[in-house]
Design a protein around this motif. Sequence first.
Motif, PDB file in Angstrom:
ATOM      1  N   ASP A 154      55.018  32.598  30.192  1.00  0.00           N
ATOM      2  CA  ASP A 154      54.260  32.461  29.152  1.00  0.00           C
ATOM      3  C   ASP A 154      53.461  31.194  29.491  1.00  0.00           C
ATOM      4  OD1 ASP A 154      54.761  34.833  27.821  1.00  0.00           O
ATOM      5  OD2 ASP A 154      55.972  33.854  26.357  1.00  0.00           O
ATOM      6  N   ASP A 155      54.194  30.017  29.816  1.00  0.00           N
ATOM      7  CA  ASP A 155      53.445  28.926  30.234  1.00  0.00           C
ATOM      8  C   ASP A 155      52.725  28.803  31.440  1.00  0.00           C
ATOM      9  OD1 ASP A 155      54.755  27.542  28.129  1.00  0.00           O
ATOM     10  OD2 ASP A 155      56.454  27.001  29.323  1.00  0.00           O
ATOM     11  N   ILE A 156      52.965  29.843  32.342  1.00  0.00           N
ATOM     12  CA  ILE A 156      52.146  30.068  33.761  1.00  0.00           C
ATOM     13  C   ILE A 156      50.924  30.448  33.208  1.00  0.00           C
ATOM     14  CG2 ILE A 156      51.996  31.204  35.727  1.00  0.00           C
ATOM     15  CD1 ILE A 156      55.150  30.818  36.075  1.00  0.00           C
ATOM     16  N   ASP A 157      51.030  31.652  32.259  1.00  0.00           N
ATOM     17  CA  ASP A 157      49.784  32.197  31.674  1.00  0.00           C
ATOM     18  C   ASP A 157      48.874  31.331  31.195  1.00  0.00           C
ATOM     19  OD1 ASP A 157      50.075  34.862  32.679  1.00  0.00           O
ATOM     20  OD2 ASP A 157      50.941  35.455  30.950  1.00  0.00           O
ATOM     21  N   ARG A 158      49.506  30.313  30.433  1.00  0.00           N
ATOM     22  CA  ARG A 158      48.825  29.347  29.583  1.00  0.00           C
ATOM     23  C   ARG A 158      48.187  28.182  30.397  1.00  0.00           C
ATOM     24  NH1 ARG A 158      52.807  30.356  25.277  1.00  0.00           N
ATOM     25  NH2 ARG A 158      53.996  28.865  26.216  1.00  0.00           N
ATOM     26  N   SER A 159      48.637  28.017  31.430  1.00  0.00           N
ATOM     27  CA  SER A 159      48.357  26.961  32.429  1.00  0.00           C
ATOM     28  C   SER A 159      47.329  27.276  33.464  1.00  0.00           C
ATOM     29  CB  SER A 159      49.427  26.391  33.242  1.00  0.00           C
ATOM     30  OG  SER A 159      50.635  25.780  32.375  1.00  0.00           O
ATOM     31  N   ILE A 160      47.238  28.461  33.828  1.00  0.00           N
ATOM     32  CA  ILE A 160      46.265  28.973  34.959  1.00  0.00           C
ATOM     33  C   ILE A 160      45.557  30.324  34.487  1.00  0.00           C
ATOM     34  CG2 ILE A 160      47.348  27.547  36.847  1.00  0.00           C
ATOM     35  CD1 ILE A 160      48.217  30.022  37.864  1.00  0.00           C
ATOM     36  N   MET A 161      44.162  30.313  34.956  1.00  0.00           N
ATOM     37  CA  MET A 161      43.709  31.663  34.744  1.00  0.00           C
ATOM     38  C   MET A 161      44.060  32.423  36.276  1.00  0.00           C
ATOM     39  SD  MET A 161      42.041  31.331  32.316  1.00  0.00           S
ATOM     40  CE  MET A 161      40.810  32.543  32.338  1.00  0.00           C
ATOM     41  N   ILE A 162      43.745  33.618  36.243  1.00  0.00           N
ATOM     42  CA  ILE A 162      44.016  34.499  37.289  1.00  0.00           C
ATOM     43  C   ILE A 162      43.261  34.105  38.478  1.00  0.00           C
ATOM     44  CG2 ILE A 162      42.641  36.500  36.667  1.00  0.00           C
ATOM     45  CD1 ILE A 162      46.124  36.893  37.891  1.00  0.00           C
ATOM     46  N   ASP A 163      42.138  33.988  38.199  1.00  0.00           N
ATOM     47  CA  ASP A 163      41.216  33.518  39.411  1.00  0.00           C
ATOM     48  C   ASP A 163      41.642  31.968  40.328  1.00  0.00           C
ATOM     49  OD1 ASP A 163      39.475  35.548  38.941  1.00  0.00           O
ATOM     50  OD2 ASP A 163      38.245  34.624  37.800  1.00  0.00           O
ATOM     51  N   ASP A 164      42.538  31.300  39.904  1.00  0.00           N
ATOM     52  CA  ASP A 164      43.189  30.191  40.234  1.00  0.00           C
ATOM     53  C   ASP A 164      44.265  30.476  41.125  1.00  0.00           C
ATOM     54  OD1 ASP A 164      41.369  28.546  38.827  1.00  0.00           O
ATOM     55  OD2 ASP A 164      42.840  28.206  37.133  1.00  0.00           O
ATOM     56  N   VAL A 165      44.596  31.835  41.109  1.00  0.00           N
ATOM     57  CA  VAL A 165      45.945  32.184  41.948  1.00  0.00           C
ATOM     58  C   VAL A 165      45.577  32.023  43.518  1.00  0.00           C
ATOM     59  CG1 VAL A 165      47.700  33.850  42.158  1.00  0.00           C
ATOM     60  CG2 VAL A 165      46.969  33.174  39.960  1.00  0.00           C
ATOM     61  N   GLU A 166      46.445  31.551  44.388  1.00  0.00           N
ATOM     62  CA  GLU A 166      46.374  31.565  45.664  1.00  0.00           C
ATOM     63  C   GLU A 166      47.334  32.763  46.195  1.00  0.00           C
ATOM     64  OE1 GLU A 166      45.197  31.105  49.691  1.00  0.00           O
ATOM     65  OE2 GLU A 166      44.220  30.273  47.780  1.00  0.00           O
ATOM     66  N   GLY A 167      48.414  32.696  45.624  1.00  0.00           N
ATOM     67  CA  GLY A 167      49.509  33.689  45.823  1.00  0.00           C
ATOM     68  C   GLY A 167      50.732  33.595  45.087  1.00  0.00           C
ATOM     69  N   VAL A 168      51.166  34.806  45.152  1.00  0.00           N
ATOM     70  CA  VAL A 168      52.414  35.134  44.289  1.00  0.00           C
ATOM     71  C   VAL A 168      53.657  35.559  45.185  1.00  0.00           C
ATOM     72  CG1 VAL A 168      53.552  36.317  42.149  1.00  0.00           C
ATOM     73  CG2 VAL A 168      51.167  35.488  42.327  1.00  0.00           C
ATOM     74  N   GLU A 169      54.948  35.121  45.131  1.00  0.00           N
ATOM     75  CA  GLU A 169      55.947  35.396  45.699  1.00  0.00           C
ATOM     76  C   GLU A 169      57.130  35.885  44.642  1.00  0.00           C
ATOM     77  OE1 GLU A 169      57.299  32.598  48.776  1.00  0.00           O
ATOM     78  OE2 GLU A 169      55.898  31.317  48.224  1.00  0.00           O
ATOM     79  N   ILE A 170      57.617  37.101  45.022  1.00  0.00           N
ATOM     80  CA  ILE A 170      58.465  37.731  44.309  1.00  0.00           C
ATOM     81  C   ILE A 170      59.709  37.930  44.984  1.00  0.00           C
ATOM     82  CG2 ILE A 170      58.927  39.585  42.458  1.00  0.00           C
ATOM     83  CD1 ILE A 170      56.037  39.831  41.937  1.00  0.00           C
TER      84      ILE A 170
END
Length: 256
Positions: free
Chosen positions: A186-202
């Motif tokens: 939830d904090d990640i969602d509140r901190s950035i917009m989806i357009d600000d994402v460079e990458g996601v590692e899972i």
Amino acid sequence: MKTARWPFLVVTWIAAEGVSAQSITGRALDLVTEGPVVAAHIELIDRRGDVRARSVTDSAGWFRLAAPQPGTYAVRATSLGYANAQTDTVGLDPGEELEVELRLGSQPVPLAPLRVIAQRTIRIGRLSQYYDRAEWSRKSGQGRVYTRDEVSSMRLSRVSSLLDQYPVRSTCRMTYMLDNLPMSRDDIDRSIMIDDVEGVEIYRASHQVPAEYAHRTACGLVLVWTRADHTGPPFSWKRALVFLTVIGGAVLLVNR
């Protein structure tokens, strides 16, 4: 066991100005079947013949050798059932990375001249390790990495919408981090917009978690990285407040 002085070797040259590390990443393949050579011992040899780094190929034949400093090196491979093999020497400048394809046979095989088959530039800075792991994950199948283009093409409204596609097991408590800062989803969602994402590692299992993060989690790990050119501040007050809250909670737990 016979020694093959020049095994077949195909090289991808990767140039990265300003990066201090240099390495050789590659894959060992059977010369005849073209299948991976598993558990082969790979060594990085300097001009004096000394071993400067060691690695063992994984189930897909991949290995990685980190050169301690720029210089001229050869790669030596040994594996049960194959002739020992050592490549010709090649120079590594500061920050350069070679990607090689090493083909092993049961008999010594002459090496075709080194041929550069591709060239690319590694992005540097705080995202350099992310780019490196993204390439490694694609080749090894360890974890799932989403690039900036992939995230954009999915047309999601928030980061957690992507994470929802990977349900968390009840026995596994995932660790979430934004630019190496521990946060909740939830904090990640509140901190950035989806357009600000460079990458996601899972990484959904402990054995997939990169070694440098093994001490941060006992189970799975999600790393979210913001774009280097995103319009928002790299460290907002909201994110600073979340960070202080996390640190304060940890201190209280320790002092109990």
